[in-house]
Design an enzyme around this catalytic site. Structure first.
Site, short mmCIF file in Angstrom:
data_model
loop_
_atom_site.label_atom_id
_atom_site.label_comp_id
_atom_site.label_asym_id
_atom_site.label_seq_id
_atom_site.Cartn_x
_atom_site.Cartn_y
_atom_site.Cartn_z
N ASN A 1 34.95 23.11 10.86
CA ASN A 1 33.85 23.85 11.81
C ASN A 1 34.49 24.61 12.65
O ASN A 1 34.31 24.90 13.84
CB ASN A 1 32.72 23.34 12.75
CG ASN A 1 33.08 22.50 13.05
OD1 ASN A 1 33.87 21.36 13.46
ND2 ASN A 1 31.64 22.28 14.09
N SER A 2 36.67 25.33 12.45
CA SER A 2 37.11 25.23 12.44
C SER A 2 36.90 25.67 14.22
O SER A 2 37.71 24.74 14.82
CB SER A 2 37.59 26.70 12.21
OG SER A 2 38.58 27.84 12.66
N GLU A 3 35.92 26.44 15.05
CA GLU A 3 36.26 26.44 16.16
C GLU A 3 34.64 26.14 16.72
O GLU A 3 34.30 26.64 18.32
CB GLU A 3 37.01 27.55 16.76
CG GLU A 3 38.22 27.56 17.43
CD GLU A 3 39.05 28.13 15.86
OE1 GLU A 3 38.71 28.69 15.43
OE2 GLU A 3 40.17 27.68 15.90
N VAL A 4 33.36 26.15 16.13
CA VAL A 4 31.89 26.20 16.56
C VAL A 4 32.47 25.39 18.02
O VAL A 4 31.57 24.98 18.78
CB VAL A 4 31.12 25.34 15.39
CG1 VAL A 4 29.59 26.04 15.87
CG2 VAL A 4 31.88 26.77 14.22
#
Length: 173
Positions: free
Chosen positions: A85-88
């Site tokens: 989740n990349s930058e969640v």
């Protein structure tokens, strides 16, 4: 694309991150990484916070996307890391909330199960390497571990897509 990836390899890069704010690269990219001995840190394309995971139609679509992309990418020896989740979780942390809120059942259960099935033996990270700290968005510890460079003409699948972030990680390969 071959020339650019060769330049990265010759410059000492050994891992390329395809960021979750860009696009899934095409087969040529991964085949060249295989051939040139470059590892790929593949973010899944989840880079925002408010996805409607409780909606069954949305869940079916993202499951199909993950299964399709990971079954394709899992065939490549260059695939070293899948990031969920990349930058969640980072965005949730920036609001002062628990990372658990950002993780939810999709990132905590569904995606890891799909990744384990489609890409056995490939490391799955829950989030991107940059952690949020309230007073310092790019933690000093991570700046020591990751030397980040953006290349203005880095390989990408479509002209509208973003550039992968190229990382040089000492001790990897």
């Amino acid at each position: 694309m071959r020339q650019r990836l060769t330049l990265l390899r010759d410059a000492g890069f050994n891992l390329i991150r395809v960021a979750g704010t860009t696009v899934y690269e095409d087969e040529t990219f991964y085949s060249l990484c295989d051939e040139l001995g470059l590892l790929v840190w593949q973010d899944m394309m989840f880079a925002n916070m408010d996805y409607p995971y409780q909606d069954p139609d949305f869940r079916d679509i993202v499951r199909a996307e993950a299964e399709s992309e990971l079954s394709r990418l899992g065939r490549h020896p260059s695939l070293a890391v899948i990031c969920g989740n990349s930058e969640v979780e980072q965005q949730v942390g920036m609001l002062g909330l628990s990372a658990e809120i950002g993780r939810g059942p999709w990132f905590a259960q569904d995606l890891p199960q799909i990744a384990a099935r489609m890409c056995p033996g490939v490391s799955l990270r829950a989030l991107c390497p940059v952690r949020w700290r309230s007073s310092l968005p790019y933690a000093e510890r991570n700046c020591q571990l990751f030397r980040r460079r953006r290349l203005p003409e880095a390989p990408r699948r479509c002209a509208a897509g973003g550039s992968p972030i190229c990382l040089r990680m000492p001790g990897v390969c």
